[in-house]
Design a protein around this motif. Structure first.
Motif, PDB file in Angstrom:
ATOM      1  N   PRO A 101       0.808  -1.244   0.000  1.00  0.00           N
ATOM      2  CA  PRO A 101       0.000   0.000   0.000  1.00  0.00           C
ATOM      3  C   PRO A 101       0.826   1.271   0.000  1.00  0.00           C
ATOM      4  N   ASP A 102       1.991   1.270   0.635  1.00  0.00           N
ATOM      5  CA  ASP A 102       2.783   2.496   0.657  1.00  0.00           C
ATOM      6  C   ASP A 102       3.228   2.889  -0.744  1.00  0.00           C
ATOM      7  N   PHE A 103       3.442   1.922  -1.601  1.00  0.00           N
ATOM      8  CA  PHE A 103       3.806   2.195  -2.988  1.00  0.00           C
ATOM      9  C   PHE A 103       2.573   2.377  -3.858  1.00  0.00           C
ATOM     10  N   ASN A 104       1.593   1.492  -3.696  1.00  0.00           N
ATOM     11  CA  ASN A 104       0.483   1.429  -4.645  1.00  0.00           C
ATOM     12  C   ASN A 104      -0.579   2.499  -4.459  1.00  0.00           C
ATOM     13  N   LEU A 105      -0.920   2.841  -3.220  1.00  0.00           N
ATOM     14  CA  LEU A 105      -2.055   3.752  -3.036  1.00  0.00           C
ATOM     15  C   LEU A 105      -1.797   5.128  -3.642  1.00  0.00           C
ATOM     16  N   GLY A 106      -0.591   5.640  -3.493  1.00  0.00           N
ATOM     17  CA  GLY A 106      -0.272   6.925  -4.099  1.00  0.00           C
ATOM     18  C   GLY A 106      -0.310   6.859  -5.612  1.00  0.00           C
ATOM     19  N   LEU A 107       0.213   5.757  -6.167  1.00  0.00           N
ATOM     20  CA  LEU A 107       0.172   5.573  -7.616  1.00  0.00           C
ATOM     21  C   LEU A 107      -1.264   5.449  -8.099  1.00  0.00           C
ATOM     22  N   GLU A 108      -2.064   4.684  -7.382  1.00  0.00           N
ATOM     23  CA  GLU A 108      -3.471   4.514  -7.759  1.00  0.00           C
ATOM     24  C   GLU A 108      -4.211   5.847  -7.728  1.00  0.00           C
ATOM     25  N   ALA A 109      -3.959   6.669  -6.728  1.00  0.00           N
ATOM     26  CA  ALA A 109      -4.644   7.962  -6.622  1.00  0.00           C
ATOM     27  C   ALA A 109      -4.332   8.837  -7.830  1.00  0.00           C
ATOM     28  N   ALA A 113      -7.157   9.843 -10.625  1.00  0.00           N
ATOM     29  CA  ALA A 113      -7.418  11.256 -10.901  1.00  0.00           C
ATOM     30  C   ALA A 113      -7.326  11.551 -12.395  1.00  0.00           C
ATOM     31  N   ALA A 114      -6.543  10.742 -13.105  1.00  0.00           N
ATOM     32  CA  ALA A 114      -6.399  10.912 -14.557  1.00  0.00           C
ATOM     33  C   ALA A 114      -7.437  10.106 -15.334  1.00  0.00           C
ATOM     34  N   GLY A 115      -8.382   9.469 -14.631  1.00  0.00           N
ATOM     35  CA  GLY A 115      -9.466   8.766 -15.290  1.00  0.00           C
ATOM     36  C   GLY A 115      -9.223   7.300 -15.561  1.00  0.00           C
ATOM     37  N   ILE A 116      -8.161   6.739 -15.005  1.00  0.00           N
ATOM     38  CA  ILE A 116      -7.877   5.310 -15.168  1.00  0.00           C
ATOM     39  C   ILE A 116      -8.531   4.546 -14.020  1.00  0.00           C
ATOM     40  N   LYS A 117      -9.254   3.477 -14.343  1.00  0.00           N
ATOM     41  CA  LYS A 117      -9.889   2.649 -13.319  1.00  0.00           C
ATOM     42  C   LYS A 117      -8.820   1.984 -12.452  1.00  0.00           C
ATOM     43  N   THR A 118      -9.090   1.923 -11.143  1.00  0.00           N
ATOM     44  CA  THR A 118      -8.116   1.345 -10.218  1.00  0.00           C
ATOM     45  C   THR A 118      -8.786   0.347  -9.286  1.00  0.00           C
ATOM     46  N   VAL A 119      -8.077  -0.732  -9.034  1.00  0.00           N
ATOM     47  CA  VAL A 119      -8.511  -1.758  -8.084  1.00  0.00           C
ATOM     48  C   VAL A 119      -7.358  -2.020  -7.133  1.00  0.00           C
ATOM     49  N   HIS A 120      -7.665  -2.108  -5.845  1.00  0.00           N
ATOM     50  CA  HIS A 120      -6.633  -2.476  -4.875  1.00  0.00           C
ATOM     51  C   HIS A 120      -6.978  -3.849  -4.308  1.00  0.00           C
ATOM     52  N   PHE A 121      -6.031  -4.763  -4.411  1.00  0.00           N
ATOM     53  CA  PHE A 121      -6.237  -6.141  -3.956  1.00  0.00           C
ATOM     54  C   PHE A 121      -5.505  -6.334  -2.637  1.00  0.00           C
ATOM     55  N   ARG A 139      -9.485   7.839  -1.913  1.00  0.00           N
ATOM     56  CA  ARG A 139      -9.012   8.600  -3.073  1.00  0.00           C
ATOM     57  C   ARG A 139      -8.406   7.690  -4.141  1.00  0.00           C
ATOM     58  N   ALA A 140      -7.848   6.558  -3.712  1.00  0.00           N
ATOM     59  CA  ALA A 140      -7.024   5.752  -4.607  1.00  0.00           C
ATOM     60  C   ALA A 140      -7.805   4.716  -5.403  1.00  0.00           C
ATOM     61  N   ALA A 141      -8.787   4.073  -4.790  1.00  0.00           N
ATOM     62  CA  ALA A 141      -9.342   2.855  -5.373  1.00  0.00           C
ATOM     63  C   ALA A 141     -10.794   3.013  -5.792  1.00  0.00           C
ATOM     64  N   ASP A 142     -11.091   2.624  -7.038  1.00  0.00           N
ATOM     65  CA  ASP A 142     -12.485   2.489  -7.453  1.00  0.00           C
ATOM     66  C   ASP A 142     -13.138   1.302  -6.759  1.00  0.00           C
ATOM     67  N   HIS A 143     -12.331   0.285  -6.454  1.00  0.00           N
ATOM     68  CA  HIS A 143     -12.861  -0.912  -5.806  1.00  0.00           C
ATOM     69  C   HIS A 143     -11.731  -1.611  -5.062  1.00  0.00           C
ATOM     70  N   VAL A 144     -12.066  -2.206  -3.920  1.00  0.00           N
ATOM     71  CA  VAL A 144     -11.095  -2.948  -3.122  1.00  0.00           C
ATOM     72  C   VAL A 144     -11.517  -4.407  -3.060  1.00  0.00           C
ATOM     73  N   LEU A 145     -10.594  -5.304  -3.359  1.00  0.00           N
ATOM     74  CA  LEU A 145     -10.817  -6.742  -3.223  1.00  0.00           C
ATOM     75  C   LEU A 145     -10.313  -7.163  -1.847  1.00  0.00           C
ATOM     76  N   CYS A 146     -11.218  -7.649  -1.005  1.00  0.00           N
ATOM     77  CA  CYS A 146     -10.904  -7.939   0.394  1.00  0.00           C
ATOM     78  C   CYS A 146     -10.703  -9.430   0.615  1.00  0.00           C
ATOM     79  N   ILE A 147      -9.724  -9.761   1.430  1.00  0.00           N
ATOM     80  CA  ILE A 147      -9.437 -11.172   1.689  1.00  0.00           C
ATOM     81  C   ILE A 147      -9.960 -11.645   3.040  1.00  0.00           C
ATOM     82  N   PHE A 148     -10.531 -10.730   3.832  1.00  0.00           N
ATOM     83  CA  PHE A 148     -11.133 -11.106   5.094  1.00  0.00           C
ATOM     84  C   PHE A 148     -12.603 -10.679   5.101  1.00  0.00           C
ATOM     85  N   PRO A 149     -13.503 -11.495   5.664  1.00  0.00           N
ATOM     86  CA  PRO A 149     -14.945 -11.279   5.475  1.00  0.00           C
ATOM     87  C   PRO A 149     -15.500 -10.021   6.121  1.00  0.00           C
ATOM     88  N   PHE A 150     -14.859  -9.479   7.138  1.00  0.00           N
ATOM     89  CA  PHE A 150     -15.405  -8.311   7.822  1.00  0.00           C
ATOM     90  C   PHE A 150     -15.015  -6.995   7.145  1.00  0.00           C
TER      91      PHE A 150
END
Length: 387
Positions: A101-109, A113-121, A139-150
């Motif tokens: 996340p320290d690398f990806n979230l800033g890149l995703e944001a 912002a430039a109109g590219i769809k983003t997913v964080h897994f 700010r970063a993710a259009d959608h988050v894929l979660c690995i824990f049910p809560f």
């Protein structure tokens, strides 16, 4: 986007665990879109599936919270700047950041912002520490894929779209591990007492954690002279691990194997293990464990201030209880690690009911995490794409 027309995918996965997760995600997307092409930052599991790795995933591996990252900051920022410029010029249909996340979230944001769809897994552990990061996720993710049910419900409270896709490891690891086959593969006898020692997969973890683990292993050998010690190690760290083991007086009794962490966990009676994804793997193998962790002192003090739960290890967090011992930082002395590990190794004779109860809890956890992750993730990505 139809199943016949493959999207253009960019991905970034950090470290060994992210490479494994991303490889399984690629399985699901390639089943949906056979002609799919993906590029970015990845490791051998991704490359094996045809991924074009512009940089290897281990370039993103850092240890701790502050000092270690600062030493690598210039390189990491250069890689991210170069990748961002390439993605803005050659726009993918979707960018998928896998963990890191320290690398990806800033890149995703920036990409979003430039109109590219983003997913964080893999939802960052906002339920464990650094709760303020939720704003960055929004700010970063259009959608988050979660690995824990809560996690989806937690994210929904903050207006973040998310799906529970199960934990990929729950599909990879069998509900009933074949201990006999694993022991045969490692050259171990059925009646051997086997301790798996997993001091981490990063060089800094070996620096800070391995000495205490191997000193503990020496004490365990004094108590149980016939015990077999097995260490799975990435190739780049094998020599360093062997040196630390030699300095601690256990090299002559230690079996170091290249990779094969799952085989080692399937074969062992118990494991002395560094906090991280490997502890969840050990739980899915239904193995008793002692979780230990040490890091640079300043990093630990910064992390501790942001800790939101009393547990550090994933098995304890998911079970909501100290089902296995945790010995962190100053508490992770060789003596304490050895004593806690010996209790598990002797439990088959001294406390079989305790072992059985632990196995039942880990089996229930396995069922809770078991989903068709590649398919569910591909379903969610297809919806993000507006297909």
């Amino acid at each position: 986007m139809s199943e016949r027309h493959a999207p253009r995918i960019a991905m970034v996965a950090g470290e060994t665990s992210g490479d494994l997760l991303a490889g399984l995600l690629l399985d699901g997307m390639q089943a949906r879109w056979p002609a799919l092409m993906a590029h970015g930052i990845g490791g051998p599991q991704m490359v094996r599936r045809g991924f074009d790795a512009q940089w290897p995933s281990d370039r993103l591996a850092v240890h701790g919270y502050s000092m270690e990252v600062l030493r690598r900051l210039r390189e990491l920022l250069r890689i991210r700047k170069t990748l961002r410029a390439d993605l803005l010029k050659n726009r993918p249909d979707v960018f998928i950041g896998v963990d890191a996340p320290d690398f990806n979230l800033g890149l995703e944001a920036d990409l979003r912002a430039a109109g590219i769809k983003t997913v964080h897994f893999v939802c960052p552990s906002i339920w464990a520490w650094r709760a303020g990061r939720v704003e960055k996720i929004r700010r970063a993710a259009d959608h988050v894929l979660c690995i824990f049910p809560f996690e989806p419900e937690l994210l929904a409270r903050h207006g973040i779209s998310a799906s529970y896709v199960g934990h990929p490891l729950a599909s990879v690891i069998p509900l009933v591990p074949d201990r006999a086959a694993a022991r045969s593969q490692l050259g171990l006898a059925p009646d051997d007492t086997v301790l798996a020692v997993l001091p981490g997969s990063r060089s800094a973890e070996v620096q800070y954690i391995a000495p205490a683990f191997f000193q503990a292993a020496a004490l365990i050998q004094q108590a149980l002279p016939a015990i077999k010690l097995v260490v799975p190690a990435v190739p780049a760290l094998q020599q360093r691990i062997a040196e630390v083991a030699r300095d601690c007086g256990v090299a002559h009794r230690l079996q170091i194997v290249t990779g094969q962490s799952h085989t080692v966990l399937a074969a062992c009676d118990a494991t002395l293990i560094a906090s991280g994804t490997a502890t969840l793997e050990a739980a899915l193998f239904k193995r008793p464990m002692v979780i230990g962790y040490r890091m640079q002192g300043w990093s630990w003090r910064l992390m501790r201030r942001k800790q939101l739960q009393p547990w550090v290890g994933l098995p304890n967090i998911l079970c909501g209880d100290f089902v296995v011992p945790e010995l962190i930082q100053d508490a992770a002395t060789p003596e304490a690690l050895a004593a806690a590990t010996l209790r598990w190794l002797r439990a088959r004779a001294d406390a079989p009911d305790t072992l059985a109860a632990l196995e039942q809890r880990f089996t229930a956890l396995h069922h809770e995490l078991l989903r068709d992750t590649p398919r569910l993730a591909a379903d969610a990505i297809q919806k993000v794409l507006g297909a």
